[in-house]
Write a protein that holds these residues in place. Sequence first.
Motif, PDB file in Angstrom:
ATOM      1  N   GLY A 185       0.770  -1.226   0.000  1.00  0.00           N
ATOM      2  CA  GLY A 185       0.000   0.000   0.000  1.00  0.00           C
ATOM      3  C   GLY A 185       0.806   1.283   0.000  1.00  0.00           C
ATOM      4  O   GLY A 185       0.233   2.369   0.173  1.00  0.00           O
ATOM      5  N   LYS A 186       2.113   1.172  -0.174  1.00  0.00           N
ATOM      6  CA  LYS A 186       2.962   2.369  -0.125  1.00  0.00           C
ATOM      7  C   LYS A 186       3.752   2.518  -1.419  1.00  0.00           C
ATOM      8  O   LYS A 186       3.786   1.633  -2.256  1.00  0.00           O
ATOM      9  CB  LYS A 186       3.904   2.301   1.077  1.00  0.00           C
ATOM     10  CG  LYS A 186       3.181   2.280   2.416  1.00  0.00           C
ATOM     11  CD  LYS A 186       4.160   2.329   3.565  1.00  0.00           C
ATOM     12  CE  LYS A 186       3.426   2.351   4.900  1.00  0.00           C
ATOM     13  NZ  LYS A 186       4.372   2.414   6.053  1.00  0.00           N
ATOM     14  N   GLN A 187       4.431   3.633  -1.554  1.00  0.00           N
ATOM     15  CA  GLN A 187       5.207   3.876  -2.761  1.00  0.00           C
ATOM     16  C   GLN A 187       6.532   3.125  -2.705  1.00  0.00           C
ATOM     17  O   GLN A 187       6.968   2.677  -1.651  1.00  0.00           O
ATOM     18  CB  GLN A 187       5.469   5.377  -2.924  1.00  0.00           C
ATOM     19  CG  GLN A 187       6.403   5.971  -1.873  1.00  0.00           C
ATOM     20  CD  GLN A 187       6.634   7.455  -2.079  1.00  0.00           C
ATOM     21  OE1 GLN A 187       5.853   8.154  -2.718  1.00  0.00           O
ATOM     22  NE2 GLN A 187       7.727   7.961  -1.536  1.00  0.00           N
ATOM     23  N   ARG A 188       7.133   3.006  -3.851  1.00  0.00           N
ATOM     24  CA  ARG A 188       8.428   2.347  -3.957  1.00  0.00           C
ATOM     25  C   ARG A 188       9.536   3.375  -3.715  1.00  0.00           C
ATOM     26  O   ARG A 188       9.547   4.440  -4.322  1.00  0.00           O
ATOM     27  CB  ARG A 188       8.558   1.728  -5.349  1.00  0.00           C
ATOM     28  CG  ARG A 188       9.800   0.928  -5.588  1.00  0.00           C
ATOM     29  CD  ARG A 188       9.601  -0.061  -6.721  1.00  0.00           C
ATOM     30  NE  ARG A 188       8.876   0.490  -7.847  1.00  0.00           N
ATOM     31  CZ  ARG A 188       8.241  -0.252  -8.762  1.00  0.00           C
ATOM     32  NH1 ARG A 188       8.267  -1.567  -8.668  1.00  0.00           N
ATOM     33  NH2 ARG A 188       7.607   0.327  -9.755  1.00  0.00           N
ATOM     34  N   ASP A 189      10.451   3.035  -2.818  1.00  0.00           N
ATOM     35  CA  ASP A 189      11.519   3.954  -2.438  1.00  0.00           C
ATOM     36  C   ASP A 189      12.887   3.303  -2.604  1.00  0.00           C
ATOM     37  O   ASP A 189      13.024   2.080  -2.488  1.00  0.00           O
ATOM     38  CB  ASP A 189      11.364   4.392  -0.978  1.00  0.00           C
ATOM     39  CG  ASP A 189      10.170   5.307  -0.760  1.00  0.00           C
ATOM     40  OD1 ASP A 189       9.533   5.207   0.303  1.00  0.00           O
ATOM     41  OD2 ASP A 189       9.875   6.122  -1.661  1.00  0.00           O
ATOM     42  N   LEU A 190      13.874   4.127  -2.810  1.00  0.00           N
ATOM     43  CA  LEU A 190      15.252   3.663  -2.923  1.00  0.00           C
ATOM     44  C   LEU A 190      15.818   3.357  -1.541  1.00  0.00           C
ATOM     45  O   LEU A 190      15.723   4.183  -0.634  1.00  0.00           O
ATOM     46  CB  LEU A 190      16.085   4.728  -3.633  1.00  0.00           C
ATOM     47  CG  LEU A 190      17.555   4.423  -3.891  1.00  0.00           C
ATOM     48  CD1 LEU A 190      17.712   3.225  -4.816  1.00  0.00           C
ATOM     49  CD2 LEU A 190      18.251   5.650  -4.481  1.00  0.00           C
ATOM     50  N   VAL A 191      16.400   2.195  -1.398  1.00  0.00           N
ATOM     51  CA  VAL A 191      16.989   1.757  -0.129  1.00  0.00           C
ATOM     52  C   VAL A 191      18.506   1.939  -0.143  1.00  0.00           C
ATOM     53  O   VAL A 191      19.105   2.367   0.841  1.00  0.00           O
ATOM     54  CB  VAL A 191      16.642   0.285   0.144  1.00  0.00           C
ATOM     55  CG1 VAL A 191      17.398  -0.241   1.366  1.00  0.00           C
ATOM     56  CG2 VAL A 191      15.145   0.099   0.314  1.00  0.00           C
ATOM     57  N   ALA A 192      19.122   1.586  -1.257  1.00  0.00           N
ATOM     58  CA  ALA A 192      20.583   1.640  -1.339  1.00  0.00           C
ATOM     59  C   ALA A 192      20.989   1.818  -2.789  1.00  0.00           C
ATOM     60  O   ALA A 192      20.325   1.320  -3.695  1.00  0.00           O
ATOM     61  CB  ALA A 192      21.200   0.368  -0.769  1.00  0.00           C
TER      62      ALA A 192
END
Length: 114
Positions: A42-49
């Motif tokens: 249910g959330k947006q895709r974000d950069l982790v590394a």
Amino acid sequence: QVQPVESGGGLVQPGGSLRLSCATSGSHFSARAMGWYRQPPGKQRDLVARISSTGSATYFGDMKDRVTISRDNAKNTLYLQMRNLRPEDTAVYYCNIVPAAADWGQGTQVTVSS
């Protein structure tokens, strides 16, 4: 174009570890900055590394002290070592170039639960 296939996800208990892999095809992998992204339900895709073509790593968000990104240019493969996992890390994890291209792989599901 880098075409990723992610693997290594699964069900893990809180505090556990996982190592994700991303095999790529296509040309110029070694010349590209690569990244691991995650998308919780249910959330947006974000950069982790992110890792540069020369191996310099940068980390983002609340996983920054618990993950290590690496790459093997000879194998066209990207890795993410995750440790001390928490339930809120549950997400689908993807790899892509940075900035992300429009085409995504299928991702690999990571579920952290007791």
